[in-house]
Design a protein around this motif. Structure first.
Motif, short mmCIF file in Angstrom:
data_model
loop_
_atom_site.label_atom_id
_atom_site.label_comp_id
_atom_site.label_asym_id
_atom_site.label_seq_id
_atom_site.Cartn_x
_atom_site.Cartn_y
_atom_site.Cartn_z
N GLY A 11 3.37 -0.99 -3.44
CA GLY A 11 2.53 -0.31 -2.47
C GLY A 11 1.06 -0.60 -2.72
N THR A 12 0.29 0.44 -3.02
CA THR A 12 -1.13 0.28 -3.28
C THR A 12 -1.37 0.13 -4.79
OG1 THR A 12 -1.81 1.51 -1.32
CG2 THR A 12 -3.40 1.38 -3.11
N VAL A 65 -2.02 -9.27 1.71
CA VAL A 65 -2.29 -7.88 1.33
C VAL A 65 -3.80 -7.64 1.41
CG1 VAL A 65 -2.18 -6.16 -0.50
CG2 VAL A 65 -0.29 -7.76 -0.18
N HIS A 116 0.08 -1.69 2.42
CA HIS A 116 -0.15 -2.08 1.04
C HIS A 116 -1.59 -2.55 0.92
CE1 HIS A 116 4.05 -2.80 2.20
NE2 HIS A 116 4.35 -2.34 0.99
#
Length: 501
Positions: A301-302, A369, A263
């Protein structure tokens, strides 16, 4: 014999009959699937009346080989000289007979040769949804066929590059006096498949047959359930799947690899200064979307944010706004070019102070993250970058710098994290920068780079608390040992001083 040669009408009939017969018996119509096809026809004064008639018959014959319809191939025609005129738009007709009637009623403009103006019109008007083109998200191929007989009286390279960057596939057909350099500047790559030069208008059918054959080659992909994740390409009696640049085809031959394991919060800083120029800015947007293609974009996620800078800074969209790659790519294409100066330092400050804030969609630091900033620039900054470049790295942001053209290597290295070899990329021009994608993928993609194996965990979970307690006790134990060693050294020093007295 002399009477026959001096009769233009009879000569024209003799020239046209093989062409019409050839197309009429070329076989069944190509069922190509949906296409948006616009013909851009040169009707300048250099095109003689009988030549224009040949071109008219060429269009009619080519129409007879297409599968025309609202859900199949939509056709539009524009003609140009010193001005541009729409003969009929993409959404005007669904029947071939109506199109043929409009083409036969076409009256040439007979003025100059403003080919660049015609391409601009095709890009902004003819291929617009309002004119009948299918929306970009429908992913219907857009094809422009430009037929010209002379040298353009305006610039074509820049506007053609901009049209291609918007996804328009361009065929350039030159007749007799056409300038080969201009044809190559207009056409899509590969040039040997998109540039045609014929000696005379009566030989233009050679292009028509080749063009029709290429459209027919699309049949297999449209006629089978190919299952390609990104793109299907017909090859004779077979087909193969393609992936975007920066991605590799997987073992199943259909899917493309993406970053799925980790991530990342990724903020892109894009230079929108005057030196970039509009056509190159379109290439930059396409490059950004190719980066997005290899990311697994989702709220969990991203996350991707985009900032444009020139003499000022503008957040195009923050990290938390879009949850899918398709939404991000559509937003990128909608970004409008700013122009003006190059305040890279101001952009870095904006990124540090705003872009990675939780209010903008960045995830809390406690979730661990990775935060990644990618700066894209083509020249020297007009303000100081050192303070905020250093501050970004102090804040734990992994920085990448991509330079093009006149970008300054010293500044790129100052912006980027260490080691510079992994965080600085350079391309001499905008047209060749796609080779940087694989390097960026290896660095940014979580499964291969900085975010590999990153796991989102709440600091309140039991395992997190136990881990935190263990780390804290270990740190305290080490601190106690260090204090004991320090006390022993002080005691030894006191004993030495006492003995000297």
């Amino acid at each position: 014999m002399r009477g026959l040669l001096c009769s233009p009408r009879l000569m024209l009939l003799l020239l046209l009959q093989p062409w019409e017969s050839q197309l009429q018996f070329a076989g069944p119509r190509c069922r190509t699937g949906p296409l948006d096809l616009v013909f851009v026809i040169d009707s300048s004064r250099s095109v003689r009346p009988f030549e224009f008639e040949t071109m008219r018959q060429f269009l009619v014959g080519l129409l007879r080989g297409l599968d025309v319809g609202p859900n199949a191939t939509r056709v539009g025609v524009i003609q140009y000289s010193s001005q541009v005129q729409s003969v009929f738009r993409l959404g005007a007709f669904s029947r071939r007979e109506d199109m043929e009637r409009a083409i036969r009623a076409l009256v040439p403009l007979a003025q100059g040769t403003m080919t660049g103006l015609a391409i601009q019109y095709a890009m902004n008007v003819a291929f617009s949804v309002a004119e009948g083109a299918r929306p970009p998200e429908a992913r219907v191929p857009r094809i422009a066929v430009i037929v010209t007989d002379g040298r353009p009286q305006d610039r074509v390279a820049e506007v053609a590059a901009q049209a291609r960057a918007r996804g328009i596939e361009i065929y350039a057909v030159g007749v007799q006096r056409a300038d080969v350099g201009s044809l190559r500047a207009m056409a899509s790559p590969p040039l040997d498949e998109h540039v045609f030069l014929v000696e005379s208008f009566d030989l233009i059918q050679e292009f028509g047959l080749q063009f029709q054959g290429r459209l027919c080659a699309r049949d297999l992909c449209n006629g089978v359930d190919h299952g390609c994740e990104f793109q299907c390409v017909s090859e004779g009696l077979s087909y193969r799947c393609l992936c975007p640049e920066g991605q590799q085809l997987q073992a199943d031959g259909k899917s493309c690899n993406r970053c799925r394991e980790g991530h990342v919060d990724l903020v892109l800083l894009v230079d929108g200064s005057k030196s970039v120029r509009p056509q190159n800015f379109e290439l930059v947007k396409r490059f950004v979307n190719q980066i997005v293609d290899f990311l697994d974009v989702s709220p969990e996620g991203t996350r991707v944010g985009l900032v444009q800078f020139s003499s000022r800074v503008r957040t195009e969209f923050p990290l938390g706004r879009y949850g899918t790659a398709a939404e991000v790519k559509q937003a990128v294409l909608a970004v409008e070019y700013m122009e003006r100066g190059t305040m890279t330092g101001l952009a870095l400050r904006h990124m540090v102070e705003h872009s990675f804030s939780e209010a903008q969609g960045a995830r809390p630091r406690a979730l661990n993250v990775p935060r990644v900033g990618l700066v894209f620039t083509d020249g020297r900054s007009q303000d100081d970058i050192s303070v905020w470049a250093a501050r970004a790295k102090e804040e734990g942001i992994v920085m990448y710098a991509v330079g093009v053209g006149k970008a300054v290597e010293e500044e790129l290295r100052q912006i980027a994290s260490e080691p510079a070899e992994l965080h600085v990329s350079y391309s001499p021009d905008f047209g060749s920068m796609t080779h940087l994608l694989e390097n960026l993928r290896g660095s940014i993609c979580p499964e291969e780079g900085i975010g590999a194996g990153t796991e989102l965990r709440s600091p309140c979970e039991c395992e997190s608390l136990v881990e935190f307690q263990g780390r804290t006790l270990g740190a305290l134990e080490k601190l106690t040992q260090n204090l004991a060693q320090l006390a022993a050294r002080l005691e030894d020093l006191e004993n030495q001083l006492a003995s000297q007295k």
